[in-house]
Design a protein around this motif. Structure first.
Motif, PDB file in Angstrom:
ATOM      1  N   HIS A 241     -57.770   3.406 -51.073  1.00  0.00           N
ATOM      2  CA  HIS A 241     -57.089   4.699 -51.117  1.00  0.00           C
ATOM      3  C   HIS A 241     -57.527   5.493 -49.883  1.00  0.00           C
ATOM      4  O   HIS A 241     -58.692   5.815 -49.715  1.00  0.00           O
ATOM      5  CB  HIS A 241     -57.463   5.434 -52.404  1.00  0.00           C
ATOM      6  CG  HIS A 241     -56.541   6.562 -52.756  1.00  0.00           C
ATOM      7  ND1 HIS A 241     -56.221   7.575 -51.880  1.00  0.00           N
ATOM      8  CD2 HIS A 241     -55.856   6.818 -53.905  1.00  0.00           C
ATOM      9  CE1 HIS A 241     -55.401   8.422 -52.468  1.00  0.00           C
ATOM     10  NE2 HIS A 241     -55.146   7.982 -53.705  1.00  0.00           N
ATOM     11  N   LEU A 242     -56.549   5.804 -49.016  1.00  0.00           N
ATOM     12  CA  LEU A 242     -56.850   6.457 -47.731  1.00  0.00           C
ATOM     13  C   LEU A 242     -56.698   7.970 -47.781  1.00  0.00           C
ATOM     14  O   LEU A 242     -56.719   8.629 -46.740  1.00  0.00           O
ATOM     15  CB  LEU A 242     -55.930   5.879 -46.646  1.00  0.00           C
ATOM     16  CG  LEU A 242     -56.070   4.367 -46.428  1.00  0.00           C
ATOM     17  CD1 LEU A 242     -54.946   3.856 -45.546  1.00  0.00           C
ATOM     18  CD2 LEU A 242     -57.427   4.026 -45.833  1.00  0.00           C
ATOM     19  N   GLY A 243     -56.552   8.532 -48.975  1.00  0.00           N
ATOM     20  CA  GLY A 243     -56.417   9.979 -49.097  1.00  0.00           C
ATOM     21  C   GLY A 243     -54.983  10.365 -49.376  1.00  0.00           C
ATOM     22  O   GLY A 243     -54.086   9.527 -49.445  1.00  0.00           O
TER      23      GLY A 243
ATOM     24  N   SER B 105     -58.757   4.959 -37.704  1.00  0.00           N
ATOM     25  CA  SER B 105     -59.916   5.028 -38.586  1.00  0.00           C
ATOM     26  C   SER B 105     -59.578   4.504 -39.980  1.00  0.00           C
ATOM     27  O   SER B 105     -60.408   3.893 -40.659  1.00  0.00           O
ATOM     28  CB  SER B 105     -60.452   6.466 -38.682  1.00  0.00           C
ATOM     29  OG  SER B 105     -59.480   7.339 -39.218  1.00  0.00           O
ATOM     30  N   ALA B 106     -58.313   4.721 -40.405  1.00  0.00           N
ATOM     31  CA  ALA B 106     -57.885   4.207 -41.706  1.00  0.00           C
ATOM     32  C   ALA B 106     -57.901   2.685 -41.703  1.00  0.00           C
ATOM     33  O   ALA B 106     -58.354   2.053 -42.665  1.00  0.00           O
ATOM     34  CB  ALA B 106     -56.479   4.718 -42.026  1.00  0.00           C
TER      35      ALA B 106
ATOM     36  N   VAL C  51     -58.788 -12.126 -53.786  1.00  0.00           N
ATOM     37  CA  VAL C  51     -58.264 -10.909 -54.402  1.00  0.00           C
ATOM     38  C   VAL C  51     -57.125 -10.358 -53.532  1.00  0.00           C
ATOM     39  O   VAL C  51     -57.131 -10.483 -52.308  1.00  0.00           O
ATOM     40  CB  VAL C  51     -59.380  -9.850 -54.559  1.00  0.00           C
ATOM     41  CG1 VAL C  51     -59.806  -9.279 -53.209  1.00  0.00           C
ATOM     42  CG2 VAL C  51     -58.929  -8.734 -55.495  1.00  0.00           C
ATOM     43  N   ILE C  52     -56.132  -9.772 -54.194  1.00  0.00           N
ATOM     44  CA  ILE C  52     -55.019  -9.164 -53.463  1.00  0.00           C
ATOM     45  C   ILE C  52     -55.498  -7.851 -52.858  1.00  0.00           C
ATOM     46  O   ILE C  52     -56.077  -7.003 -53.545  1.00  0.00           O
ATOM     47  CB  ILE C  52     -53.815  -8.930 -54.395  1.00  0.00           C
ATOM     48  CG1 ILE C  52     -53.294 -10.273 -54.910  1.00  0.00           C
ATOM     49  CG2 ILE C  52     -52.710  -8.163 -53.683  1.00  0.00           C
ATOM     50  CD1 ILE C  52     -52.187 -10.151 -55.949  1.00  0.00           C
ATOM     51  N   LYS C  53     -55.226  -7.667 -51.564  1.00  0.00           N
ATOM     52  CA  LYS C  53     -55.738  -6.512 -50.815  1.00  0.00           C
ATOM     53  C   LYS C  53     -54.583  -5.604 -50.394  1.00  0.00           C
ATOM     54  O   LYS C  53     -53.654  -6.046 -49.718  1.00  0.00           O
ATOM     55  CB  LYS C  53     -56.506  -6.983 -49.581  1.00  0.00           C
ATOM     56  CG  LYS C  53     -57.603  -8.012 -49.863  1.00  0.00           C
ATOM     57  CD  LYS C  53     -58.194  -8.542 -48.563  1.00  0.00           C
ATOM     58  CE  LYS C  53     -59.284  -9.572 -48.800  1.00  0.00           C
ATOM     59  NZ  LYS C  53     -58.712 -10.867 -49.292  1.00  0.00           N
ATOM     60  N   MET C  54     -54.674  -4.321 -50.784  1.00  0.00           N
ATOM     61  CA  MET C  54     -53.599  -3.379 -50.466  1.00  0.00           C
ATOM     62  C   MET C  54     -54.177  -2.052 -49.979  1.00  0.00           C
ATOM     63  O   MET C  54     -55.375  -1.787 -50.147  1.00  0.00           O
ATOM     64  CB  MET C  54     -52.704  -3.153 -51.688  1.00  0.00           C
ATOM     65  CG  MET C  54     -52.097  -4.423 -52.260  1.00  0.00           C
ATOM     66  SD  MET C  54     -50.962  -4.141 -53.656  1.00  0.00           S
ATOM     67  CE  MET C  54     -49.512  -3.526 -52.803  1.00  0.00           C
ATOM     68  N   VAL C  55     -53.325  -1.213 -49.377  1.00  0.00           N
ATOM     69  CA  VAL C  55     -53.733   0.125 -48.936  1.00  0.00           C
ATOM     70  C   VAL C  55     -52.756   1.151 -49.496  1.00  0.00           C
ATOM     71  O   VAL C  55     -51.608   0.836 -49.816  1.00  0.00           O
ATOM     72  CB  VAL C  55     -53.801   0.232 -47.398  1.00  0.00           C
ATOM     73  CG1 VAL C  55     -54.905  -0.639 -46.845  1.00  0.00           C
ATOM     74  CG2 VAL C  55     -52.460  -0.134 -46.753  1.00  0.00           C
ATOM     75  N   TYR C  56     -53.228   2.395 -49.582  1.00  0.00           N
ATOM     76  CA  TYR C  56     -52.423   3.465 -50.174  1.00  0.00           C
ATOM     77  C   TYR C  56     -52.681   4.779 -49.447  1.00  0.00           C
ATOM     78  O   TYR C  56     -53.820   5.125 -49.154  1.00  0.00           O
ATOM     79  CB  TYR C  56     -52.797   3.627 -51.651  1.00  0.00           C
ATOM     80  CG  TYR C  56     -52.108   4.769 -52.379  1.00  0.00           C
ATOM     81  CD1 TYR C  56     -50.955   4.537 -53.117  1.00  0.00           C
ATOM     82  CD2 TYR C  56     -52.610   6.062 -52.342  1.00  0.00           C
ATOM     83  CE1 TYR C  56     -50.316   5.575 -53.798  1.00  0.00           C
ATOM     84  CE2 TYR C  56     -51.991   7.109 -53.009  1.00  0.00           C
ATOM     85  CZ  TYR C  56     -50.841   6.860 -53.741  1.00  0.00           C
ATOM     86  OH  TYR C  56     -50.219   7.888 -54.401  1.00  0.00           O
ATOM     87  N   GLY C  57     -51.603   5.540 -49.185  1.00  0.00           N
ATOM     88  CA  GLY C  57     -51.709   6.932 -48.789  1.00  0.00           C
ATOM     89  C   GLY C  57     -52.212   7.213 -47.393  1.00  0.00           C
ATOM     90  O   GLY C  57     -52.091   6.414 -46.467  1.00  0.00           O
TER      91      GLY C  57
END
Length: 394
Positions: free
Chosen positions: A183-185, A202-203, A221-227
């Motif tokens: 979670h990137l904010g 930086s994210a 593991v499945i790797k994801m990013v958000y926001g």
């Protein structure tokens, strides 16, 4: 729709292999969920902040005491999202640190209601400082969210874990999380977006560092990013490039920002709907064109009305239902010069008229004829007229 965890995870991994990534959409309504599924989303997250977005309120409202988060999610997701989705799973955004619920019993209720899994949201991971310290002292901690993921995993539910650092990621992996999402904010962009954001660089570094730590525990593991600053397809591609990130989850990106822009523009267009010249164009298109000259006259009329706006031959070709190469060739044969040259000459001649009629800053004149970049306007003007706008004016 089947909610078998093994089959669902197998489908997600197949999508990763086929498309190189997967997409999750955090939805606050059945409408968003329905069209996200049709657009190719791989799963839906139902979060309280998504519901607040639908109310025109900041996502941060999901972290206030103005409502019962779990009750809000259960109400809208059960009534709107679950009946809407046909093929993809629905993940329940669980406020695991809610002190008024029996967490294990509530997760059982979530499963019995038909949800395929849970996600830890709202999360104390987005809170820091003295308030975070006070929450931790009262047992309202990230550890409770890890406990929820572990129990959901034991119930054979898909688990999507929001994490903010390497330690949290490892704790979630040890609890059996199926998807680790950095979670990137709060998402930046649109009218309600958060002002303080991380840069894409930086994210990306944060995500890569966290996933590097994950690989030591569970490389599969499945790797994801958000926001955060990731709110356009090009931003997501930047995150993917050179990394092992498997996917992206978005909320405001799919729901709030498009709605803000489209509703604003549609409403404005209806408010200003009585445009006689525009009406004439529509009538011409509906009536059809009897000869080649009609097409060329249409383009000339369009330029004379919209020279201050962005105009491309591609757009005009689409309006007239002609191929761009054919329209370009037709215009040059009938007018004697290429479309681009005609457009430039028209704009510059209109600029000269304005300069002679009014005392305006040259940068303003440039904007009035379709050149928001004055340097570009000056360069084109000098190339066509032999002198700069300043010299010409003198």
């Amino acid at each position: 729709m089947m909610n078998n965890k093994f089959q669902l995870l197998q489908t997600l991994n197949q999508q990763i292999k086929a498309n190189k990534h997967i997409i999750g959409v955090a939805a606050g309504s059945g409408l968003t969920a329905k069209y996200a599924e049709q657009g190719g989303a791989d799963f839906i997250l139902t979060l309280s902040s998504g519901r607040f977005r639908q109310m025109g309120v900041s996502s941060l409202a999901g972290f206030t005491a103005c409502t019962n988060s779990n009750q809000m999610v259960m109400e809208f997701a059960f009534k709107e999202v679950l009946p809407t989705l046909k093929k993809i799973p629905t993940i329940f955004g669980l406020f695991a640190t809610d002190p008024t619920i029996n967490m294990n019993a509530y997760i059982r209720q979530i499963k019995a209601s038909g949800f395929a899994g849970i996600n830890n949201y709202p999360t104390v991971g987005l809170i820091d400082g003295q308030f975070r310290e006070a929450l931790e002292n009262q047992g309202i901690s990230f550890a409770k969210e890890v406990e929820a993921i572990q129990f959901a995993n034991e119930l054979d539910l898909i688990t999507v874990a929001f994490v903010f650092n390497e330690t949290q990621a490892i704790d979630m992996l040890n609890a059996g999380a199926d998807i680790i999402c950095v979670h990137l904010g709060l998402t930046v962009g649109g009218i309600l977006g958060a002002k303080q954001i991380q840069s894409l660089q930086s994210a990306k570094k944060l995500a890569v560092d966290i996933f590097h730590a994950c690989d030591k525990v569970n490389p599969n593991v499945i790797k994801m990013v958000y926001g955060g600053p990731v709110n356009r397809p090009i931003d997501v591609q930047f995150m993917y490039d050179g990394t092992e990130i498997d996917g992206y989850i978005g909320g405001s990106v799919f729901e709030r920002i498009p709605a803000e822009q489209i509703i604003f523009n549609i409403t404005k267009s209806f408010k200003e709907t009585y445009d006689v010249k525009y009406e004439t164009y529509i009538q011409k298109i509906m009536a059809g064109f009897s000869n080649k000259e009609d097409y060329v006259e249409f383009i000339k009329d369009y330029i004379s009305t919209h020279y201050m706006d962005e105009i491309t031959l591609n757009d005009l070709a689409s309006i007239l239902n002609l191929s761009r190469p054919y329209l370009s060739s037709l215009f040059k044969i009938e007018v004697g010069i290429p479309f681009t040259q005609y457009l430039i000459d028209f704009r510059l001649n209109r600029a000269i008229e304005i300069m002679q009629e009014k005392r305006l800053p040259l940068s303003t004149v440039a904007e009035m004829v379709g050149y928001p970049d004055y340097a570009q306007f000056s360069k084109i003007f000098k190339k066509r007229k032999g002198v700069s706008p300043t010299v010409f004016l003198k």
